[in-house]
Design a protein around this motif. Structure first.
Motif, short mmCIF file in Angstrom:
data_model
loop_
_atom_site.label_atom_id
_atom_site.label_comp_id
_atom_site.label_asym_id
_atom_site.label_seq_id
_atom_site.Cartn_x
_atom_site.Cartn_y
_atom_site.Cartn_z
N LEU A 64 1.30 -0.87 0.16
CA LEU A 64 -0.08 0.33 -0.11
C LEU A 64 0.93 1.67 0.27
O LEU A 64 0.65 2.22 -1.06
CB LEU A 64 -1.16 -0.41 1.39
CG LEU A 64 -2.22 -1.09 1.26
CD1 LEU A 64 -3.22 -0.81 2.40
CD2 LEU A 64 -2.87 -1.24 0.00
N ALA A 65 2.05 1.71 0.73
CA ALA A 65 2.95 2.53 0.98
C ALA A 65 3.59 2.94 -0.66
O ALA A 65 3.21 3.40 -0.71
CB ALA A 65 4.28 1.85 2.33
N GLU A 66 3.50 1.59 -1.39
CA GLU A 66 4.40 1.49 -2.26
C GLU A 66 3.39 2.19 -3.65
O GLU A 66 3.65 3.19 -4.90
CB GLU A 66 4.54 0.50 -3.22
CG GLU A 66 5.38 0.25 -4.03
CD GLU A 66 5.08 -1.19 -5.12
OE1 GLU A 66 6.18 -1.45 -5.78
OE2 GLU A 66 5.21 -2.10 -4.65
N LYS A 67 1.99 2.17 -3.60
CA LYS A 67 0.87 2.49 -4.32
C LYS A 67 0.66 3.86 -3.72
O LYS A 67 0.53 4.34 -5.09
CB LYS A 67 -0.62 1.65 -4.01
CG LYS A 67 -1.68 2.17 -4.49
CD LYS A 67 -2.88 1.10 -4.64
CE LYS A 67 -4.18 1.63 -5.62
NZ LYS A 67 -3.80 1.34 -7.24
N ALA A 68 0.56 4.04 -2.43
CA ALA A 68 0.66 5.46 -2.61
C ALA A 68 1.63 6.23 -3.05
O ALA A 68 1.64 7.65 -2.78
CB ALA A 68 0.45 5.82 -0.98
N PRO A 76 8.43 3.71 2.94
CA PRO A 76 7.63 2.48 4.35
C PRO A 76 7.34 2.85 5.41
O PRO A 76 6.18 2.94 6.27
CB PRO A 76 8.29 1.20 3.37
CG PRO A 76 9.22 1.63 1.99
CD PRO A 76 9.09 2.83 2.10
N VAL A 77 8.78 3.42 5.83
CA VAL A 77 9.45 3.67 7.06
C VAL A 77 8.02 5.38 7.48
O VAL A 77 7.17 4.91 8.74
CB VAL A 77 10.46 4.35 7.58
CG1 VAL A 77 10.38 4.96 9.35
CG2 VAL A 77 11.21 3.09 7.19
N ASP A 78 8.41 5.79 6.47
CA ASP A 78 7.52 7.16 7.31
C ASP A 78 5.85 7.18 6.85
O ASP A 78 4.53 7.17 7.98
CB ASP A 78 7.55 8.47 5.74
CG ASP A 78 9.28 9.28 6.07
OD1 ASP A 78 9.38 9.01 7.38
OD2 ASP A 78 9.19 9.56 5.10
N TYR A 79 4.99 5.65 6.14
CA TYR A 79 3.86 5.59 5.92
C TYR A 79 3.81 4.62 7.40
O TYR A 79 2.08 4.94 7.72
CB TYR A 79 4.10 4.11 4.54
CG TYR A 79 2.38 4.93 4.21
CD1 TYR A 79 1.53 5.56 3.44
CD2 TYR A 79 1.92 2.62 4.42
CE1 TYR A 79 0.46 4.49 3.14
CE2 TYR A 79 0.78 2.82 4.17
CZ TYR A 79 -0.14 3.64 3.05
OH TYR A 79 -1.56 3.62 2.70
N VAL A 110 20.71 -4.08 -4.77
CA VAL A 110 20.31 -4.52 -3.28
C VAL A 110 18.82 -3.95 -3.38
O VAL A 110 18.83 -2.94 -3.73
CB VAL A 110 21.65 -3.33 -2.29
CG1 VAL A 110 21.28 -3.94 -1.10
CG2 VAL A 110 22.82 -4.42 -2.99
N GLY A 111 18.33 -4.27 -2.18
CA GLY A 111 17.16 -3.55 -1.38
C GLY A 111 17.21 -3.85 -0.88
O GLY A 111 17.63 -4.51 0.22
N ARG A 112 15.73 -3.36 0.15
CA ARG A 112 16.34 -2.63 1.40
C ARG A 112 14.62 -2.30 1.75
O ARG A 112 13.55 -2.29 1.59
CB ARG A 112 16.86 -1.32 2.05
CG ARG A 112 17.65 -0.78 1.54
CD ARG A 112 18.46 0.33 2.24
NE ARG A 112 19.40 -0.11 3.84
CZ ARG A 112 19.67 0.57 4.47
NH1 ARG A 112 19.67 1.88 4.08
NH2 ARG A 112 20.55 0.25 5.61
N GLY A 113 14.16 -3.91 3.46
CA GLY A 113 13.24 -3.31 3.89
C GLY A 113 12.74 -3.56 4.91
O GLY A 113 13.30 -3.76 5.62
N VAL A 114 11.90 -3.03 5.35
CA VAL A 114 11.05 -2.64 6.86
C VAL A 114 10.00 -3.94 7.86
O VAL A 114 8.75 -4.02 6.62
CB VAL A 114 11.41 -1.24 7.42
CG1 VAL A 114 9.62 -1.02 6.59
CG2 VAL A 114 11.30 -1.41 8.65
#
Length: 734
Positions: free
Chosen positions: A545-549, A553-556, A594-598
C-alpha cells in the motif's frame, strides 16, 4: 530497611509469591483455591536454609535456584536466577540452577492459574516480581540472623556478593555461615524491592549458567538419561492421519536378539528393546496392516484449494471497526492478495523422547517438558494415580519451539502407555525410554497450521488506508484441548488471528474474520504461533500500500502508528541504526543489486522492528540476506546478551520459514522425513545481525518468540524493493 513484619512461611508460598506478584504487574489472576498446607522449600533439598520453594543455601554459601520453567536453549534458567540473585544480593559465581519438579502449588506459571508450564514467552515476565520477592525475603532473613548474632540493628547491615557486613564494627559473615540461623527467622510479610537504578546484576550480560555443562558434555538431556535396567522403545505410527491398526505380525521382530516386547498402544505399535538400534531394527521387521478407510488422503494443494474457496465466505468476526466490507464494496480501486502458508514442523535438534518408571503406587518421569502440570495429570490418569503420585523431573531440552508443550501430552502419554503395557507383559515394572527418530518427528504431526489469507484494502485521497479486510482460514490449535474455553470466543481462535486482530495501524474501517476448518492433521503452537503468518501478511501488504501511495515505507508506517509509541520507538530505532534513506552500507559483487525492507510487529507484549538488506543476482534471481538491523523493546532488559541471542535465533527460525521450510502432504502422506527435504537456514546463509535494545523501565516481556515473525516480511519487502516482485506463497522456494 523498613520494619519487618512476620507471617507464616506457608502463607508466603501460597500468596506472597502468587497473587501479590500478579497484582503488582497489573494482571488479573483467576481465583485459585489454595492448598491448606503446602510444603515449603525446594523438594529434596538438604541445605541448611530453605526459605521458599525457589532458594536453598548451604554451608559453603552455594545458592541453589530452582527454575520452574524449562531450559530449551533460550536462557531462561539464567534469567530466572538473575532475578533471585539480584534481590538476594548474591554473587553470580555462587549461584547454581536446577530444574524444578512438577508441582503447581509451588511452581505455577502465575499467568496460567494453577498450572506449571513454559510457553507464550512468559518465563521471565510471569516471574519478574515473584522471584525478586523470593530473593528479597531470603535476604531479609539472612540479615535478621546476622543482626541477632551481633546484637545490632538490622538497618545498619549491608549485603553484597553473598556477604552480610556491619560497617560500624567491621564484622562480616557469608551466607553459608548464616544459613542455619537464618532458617529459624520469621518470614517477612513485606520487603522493598530495588529500583532499576539500584540493579547490579539485572541489565548485565552475565555468562549463562548452562553454557559450561553444554560445552563439556555434562549437561543431561533426556537423550542422555539412563537408569539401571532401562529399556528403549520406538513406535510405529500410522502412515496416514486417521488410519487405525488392524493387526501386526511381530514374529520377525521377536527373533531379533535384544527385542524384549512388541506392544500395541493407543497411538501405534511399540517395540521395546535393550537399546535404540535394536528397537529400531525390530520396528523395521514388523508387518503391520492399517485400516485407511477413514484416513485423510488429501494433498497440500487440495487443502489450499479448499481453504481458498472458504476465503470467499464470511467467517467468524474477530474485529470490526467501522464498515470495512461496505467501503470496499463501493470502492473503485481495491488492492487484493491471497497468501498461502504451509504446515511447519518444529524440527528441534533433539527429537522427542521421555523416560517413565512405574514403581507400585508412584511413577517417575524424566524429560524436558513445557507443560508439567498437564503431563503429570495425564500420566497419573493412565496409571490410575493421583497427580502428586507422579514425579516429573525436568531435564534440559535440545530445542522445542512449542513442540514439547503439546496440548494433549502426546509423546508423554505414549511413553506411559508403553511402560504400563510392558509392566503387564513382563510382570515387573521397568524404566522405559521412548525415542522418536527424526523421521518420526517430521512425520508425526502437531505442526504449525497450514493457512490461507485473503486481504483487501482501499486508499483514501491522501493515499492512506481507508478500509482493510483480512480473512484467515486455518485449523484451530485450541479446539478440542483444555485451552478451548479460554482461547476460543465467538468461534474465533485467538491463536489463529493474533497479529491480525490487534493490527496497530490507524485504519478507520477494519474487519478481521476467520474460518477454522477441522482436519485430521494434528496441529499445535509453533514458535510465535499466529504471528508467524499474520505478521507476514500485514507487513508485506502495508508495504504494498505504501508503494501504491508513493510513500516511503518507514514514513508510511510512522504516520499510521501515532497512537502506538512502542511500535514507533522500535521502528525509529531500527531505521536510524540502519541509516534508512541512505544507500545501503553492504558491499556486493558485480551483477547483484540491493534491496532494503522494513517490518514492525508486536507479539507476546514485546515490540520488534527489523530492517533487512538483501542482494539479488540479476541473472538467476537468487537472493541472499546480507544484513539485518533489529530493534527490540521488551521492557527491562534482564540479560542483554540473551536478548540479542534470542533475536538472532528467532530471526534464523523465521528466515527458514520464509525461504524453504515446509511440510507437504501427497495423498495424505507427509513428504518430508529429514533435513534433506525439510530445509533450515545454514550458517552460510545467515546474515550479519545487529541488535539494539530500547532502554525501558517497563516490566520485562518475552523475547523467545517475538523475533521470529518480523524477519520474513522485512526480507520479502527488501526483495520487492530490489526486483519489483512480491511473494504471496511461502516458502519462496515453492
Amino acid at each position: 530497611m523498613s520494619e519487618i513484619k512476620t507471617i507464616n512461611r506457608r502463607d508466603f508460598v501460597k500468596f506472597g509469591l502468587g497473587a501479590g506478584a500478579l497484582l503488582a504487574l497489573g494482571i488479573q489472576a483467576p481465583r485459585v483455591k489454595a492448598d491448606a498446607s503446602p510444603s515449603v522449600g525446594i523438594p529434596g533439598s538438604t541445605a541448611e536454609f530453605n526459605p521458599n520453594a525457589f532458594i536453598s543455601i548451604d554451608k559453603d554459601s552455594r545458592v541453589t535456584v530452582a527454575a520452574k520453567h524449562l531450559e530449551m536453549g533460550q536462557g531462561t534458567h539464567s534469567g530466572l536466577a538473575m532475578l533471585v540473585a539480584e534481590e538476594l544480593d548474591a554473587s553470580w559465581e555462587q549461584v547454581v540452577v536446577i530444574g524444578a519438579i512438577a508441582d503447581h502449588k509451588r511452581y505455577n506459571n502465575i499467568y496460567w492459574g494453577p498450572a506449571q508450564g513454559t510457553g507464550g514467552s512468559t518465563g521471565i515476565a510471569n516471574s519478574w516480581q515473584q522471584l525478586r520477592k523470593a530473593g528479597a525475603m531470603a535476604r531479609a532473613m539472612l540479615a535478621s540472623a546476622a543482626a541477632g548474632q551481633w546484637q545490632v540493628p538490622v538497618t545498619e547491615l549491608e549485603v553484597r556478593n553473598g556477604v552480610v557486613s556491619h560497617p560500624g564494627s567491621g564484622r562480616t559473615a557469608s551466607f553459608g555461615e548464616l544459613a542455619e540461623a537464618a532458617s529459624v527467622q520469621a518470614m517477612p510479610t513485606d520487603v522493598t524491592l530495588k529500583q532499576p537504578a539500584e540493579f547490579r546484576l539485572i541489565g548485565q550480560s552475565l555468562p549463562r549458567k548452562d553454557t559450561a555443562s553444554k560445552i563439556n558434555g555434562t549437561a543431561v538431556f533426556t537423550q542422555d538419561f539412563k537408569l539401571p535396567g532401562m529399556l528403549t522403545a520406538v513406535i510405529a505410527h500410522p502412515p496416514l492421519f486417521g488410519a487405525r491398526l488392524i493387526r501386526v505380525d511381530d514374529a520377525a521382530a521377536k527373533q531379533i536378539a535384544g527385542v524384549e516386547a512388541v506392544l500395541s498402544v493407543p497411538s501405534g505399535v511399540a517395540v521395546v528393546a535393550r537399546d535404540f538400534w535394536t528397537a529400531k531394527k525390530g520396528r523395521d521387521a514388523l508387518t503391520i496392516q492399517w485400516d485407511e478407510s477413514a484416513a485423510f488422503k488429501q494433498s497440500s494443494e487440495d487443502i489450499y484449494a479448499d481453504f481458498s474457496r472458504l476465503t470467499a465466505k464470511p467467517g467468524a468476526t474477530a474485529r470490526n471497526d467501522g464498515d470495512a466490507i461496505g467501503v470496499l464494496e463501493r470502492a473503485e480501486d481495491v488492492v487484493e492478495a491471497e497468501y498461502r502458508y504451509p504446515y511447519l514442523a518444529h524440527a528441534s535438534m533433539e527429537p522427542l523422547n521421555c523416560v517413565v518408571h512405574p514403581q507400585g503406587d508412584k511413577v517417575e518421569v524424566w524429560n524436558a517438558t513445557q507443560m508439567q502440570t498437564a503431563d503429570q495429570a495425564g500420566v497419573a490418569a493412565i496409571f490410575a494415580l493421583r497427580p502428586e503420585q507422579v514425579t516429573v523431573h525436568m531435564l534440559f531440552a535440545g530445542g522445542s519451539f512449542g513442540r514439547r508443550a503439546n496440548p494433549k501430552s502426546d509423546y508423554i502419554l505414549e511413553t506411559a502407555h508403553i511402560a504400563k503395557s510392558l509392566q503387564q507383559a513382563l510382570g515387573k515394572p521397568l524404566p522405559v525410554k521412548l525415542m522418536w527418530t527424526r523421521e518420526d518427528d517430521m512425520r508425526g504431526g502437531w505442526y504449525r497450521p497450514l493457512n490461507v489469507h485473503r486481504i483487501r484494502a482501499t486508499l483514501d485521497e491522501t493515499g492512506m488506508p481507508k478500509a482493510w479486510h483480512h480473512r484467515l482460514v486455518g485449523q484451530s490449535i485450541a479446539k478440542g484441548t483444555p485451552f478451548e474455553a479460554g482461547m476460543i470466543h465467538n468461534g474465533v481462535d485467538h491463536t489463529s488471528v493474533e497479529g491480525a486482530n490487534n493490527l496497530p495501524y490507524a485504519i478507520p474501517n477494519l474487519h478481521v474474520d476467520s474460518h477454522s476448518p477441522e482436519l485430521p492433521v494434528t496441529v499445535q503452537w509453533w514458535r510465535a504461533v499466529g504471528s508467524t503468518h499474520t505478521a507476514y501478511t500485514a507487513e508485506t501488504f502495508i508495504d504494498q500500500l505504501a508503494e501504491k501511495a508513493g510513500r516511503d515505507p518507514v514514513d508510511y508506517r510512522l504516520a499510521l502508528l501515532k497512537n502506538h509509541p512502542r511500535h514507533t520507538g522500535v521502528l525509529k530505532l531500527a531505521a536510524e541504526k540502519a541509516e534508512w534513506g541512505k544507500p545501503s552500507r553492504i558491499k556486493i559483487a558485480p551483477g547483484k543489486k540491493v534491496g532494503r525492507g522494513v517490518a514492525v510487529h508486536e507479539s507476546f507484549n514485546s515490540f520488534v522492528a527489523m530492517v533487512a538488506d538483501v542482494s539479488v543476482d540479476e541473472k538467476t534471481g537468487a537472493a541472499q540476506v546480507e544484513k539485518v538491523v533489529v530493534a527490540v523493546d521488551c521492557g527491562i532488559a534482564i540479560n542483554p546478551d540473551s536478548i540479542r541471542a534470542q533475536m538472532e535465533g528467532g530471526l534464523g527460525f523465521g528466515l527458514a520459514m520464509m525461504v524453504n521450510s515446509a511440510i507437504t502432504l501427497n495423498k495424505g502422506q507427509v513428504v518430508e522425513s529429514n533435513f534433506d527435504k525439510y530445509q533450515v537456514v545454514r550458517l552460510s546463509d545467515f546474515p550479519d545481525v545487529e541488535v539494539h535494545i530500547v532502554p525501558s523501565a517497563e516490566a520485562p516481556t518475552g523475547v523467545g518468540e517475538p523475533g521470529t515473525p518480523v524477519i520474513s516480511p522485512a526480507v520479502a519487502n527488501a526483495i520487492a524493493a530490489a526486483t519489483g516482485k512480491r511473494h504471496y506463497h511461502l516458502p519462496m522456494s515453492s
